[in-house]
Design a protein around this motif. Structure first.
Motif, mmCIF file in Angstrom:
data_model
loop_
_atom_site.group_PDB
_atom_site.id
_atom_site.type_symbol
_atom_site.label_atom_id
_atom_site.label_comp_id
_atom_site.label_asym_id
_atom_site.label_seq_id
_atom_site.Cartn_x
_atom_site.Cartn_y
_atom_site.Cartn_z
ATOM 1 N N TYR A 47 -9.617 9.762 -6.185
ATOM 2 C CA TYR A 47 -8.418 9.387 -5.753
ATOM 3 C C TYR A 47 -8.321 8.464 -4.247
ATOM 4 N N LEU A 48 -9.328 8.996 -3.343
ATOM 5 C CA LEU A 48 -9.689 8.580 -2.141
ATOM 6 C C LEU A 48 -10.030 7.225 -2.196
ATOM 7 N N PHE A 49 -10.922 7.121 -3.175
ATOM 8 C CA PHE A 49 -11.636 5.727 -3.149
ATOM 9 C C PHE A 49 -10.542 4.472 -3.489
ATOM 10 N N TYR A 50 -9.656 4.863 -4.707
ATOM 11 C CA TYR A 50 -8.588 4.314 -5.070
ATOM 12 C C TYR A 50 -7.581 3.862 -4.317
ATOM 13 N N THR A 51 -7.294 4.993 -3.345
ATOM 14 C CA THR A 51 -6.345 4.696 -2.136
ATOM 15 C C THR A 51 -6.934 3.721 -1.235
ATOM 16 N N LEU A 52 -8.150 3.823 -0.730
ATOM 17 C CA LEU A 52 -8.729 2.996 0.266
ATOM 18 C C LEU A 52 -8.736 1.545 -0.327
ATOM 19 N N ARG A 53 -9.279 1.477 -1.643
ATOM 20 C CA ARG A 53 -9.182 0.157 -2.121
ATOM 21 C C ARG A 53 -7.939 -0.547 -2.369
ATOM 22 N N ASP A 54 -6.836 0.166 -2.391
ATOM 23 C CA ASP A 54 -5.447 -0.547 -2.632
ATOM 24 C C ASP A 54 -4.969 -0.972 -1.462
ATOM 25 N N LEU A 55 -5.258 -0.031 -0.375
ATOM 26 C CA LEU A 55 -4.773 -0.222 1.198
ATOM 27 C C LEU A 55 -5.614 -1.555 1.451
ATOM 28 N N TYR A 56 -6.907 -1.686 1.177
ATOM 29 C CA TYR A 56 -7.665 -2.869 1.631
ATOM 30 C C TYR A 56 -7.007 -4.108 1.245
ATOM 31 N N TYR A 57 -6.766 -3.962 -0.318
ATOM 32 C CA TYR A 57 -6.397 -5.105 -0.981
ATOM 33 C C TYR A 57 -5.007 -5.557 -0.453
ATOM 34 N N LEU A 58 -4.216 -4.605 -0.128
ATOM 35 C CA LEU A 58 -2.783 -4.899 0.311
ATOM 36 C C LEU A 58 -2.883 -5.426 1.666
ATOM 37 N N ARG A 59 -3.575 -5.063 2.487
ATOM 38 C CA ARG A 59 -3.830 -5.573 3.805
ATOM 39 C C ARG A 59 -4.504 -7.009 3.725
ATOM 40 N N ASN A 60 -5.394 -7.204 2.848
ATOM 41 C CA ASN A 60 -5.973 -8.672 2.689
ATOM 42 C C ASN A 60 -5.238 -9.639 1.653
ATOM 43 N N GLU A 61 -4.175 -9.082 1.131
ATOM 44 C CA GLU A 61 -3.319 -9.948 0.228
ATOM 45 C C GLU A 61 -4.118 -10.015 -1.176
ATOM 46 N N ARG A 62 -4.803 -9.407 -1.364
ATOM 47 C CA ARG A 62 -5.518 -9.567 -2.639
ATOM 48 C C ARG A 62 -5.063 -8.430 -3.942
ATOM 49 N N LEU A 63 -4.265 -7.587 -3.708
ATOM 50 C CA LEU A 63 -3.631 -6.692 -4.640
ATOM 51 C C LEU A 63 -2.433 -7.469 -5.324
ATOM 52 N N HIS A 64 -2.585 -7.655 -6.522
ATOM 53 C CA HIS A 64 -1.415 -8.423 -7.146
ATOM 54 C C HIS A 64 -0.974 -7.640 -8.388
ATOM 55 N N PHE A 65 0.431 -7.464 -8.696
ATOM 56 C CA PHE A 65 0.681 -6.610 -9.806
ATOM 57 C C PHE A 65 1.452 -7.621 -10.589
ATOM 58 N N MET A 66 1.133 -7.095 -11.948
ATOM 59 C CA MET A 66 1.588 -7.985 -13.130
ATOM 60 C C MET A 66 2.616 -7.427 -13.784
#
Length: 66
Positions: A47-66
């Protein structure tokens, strides 16, 4: 990733605070946090890993939802 002790006077500058204090959200309601149960070994690591990954991607505009 950078980590440091939590400084209340800089609360508005944090992207995420990992805490084991259950009162944290009451004391700092506007600060994103992850409540970490330090007694339970390894069960919360995914859970920690996925939370940190998602926050990183959101901050760097790399997380895209389909």
């Amino acid at each position: 990733m950078h980590y440091e002790p939590f400084l209340p006077e800089q609360a508005d500058q944090y992207d995420l605070v990992i805490t084991s204090m259950a009162t944290f959200p009451q004391d700092f309601p506007d600060v994103p946090y992850l409540l970490w149960n330090i007694v339970t070994p390894d069960e919360e690591l995914p859970y920690l890993f996925y939370t940190l990954r998602d926050l990183y991607y959101l901050r760097n505009e790399r997380l895209h939802f389909m």
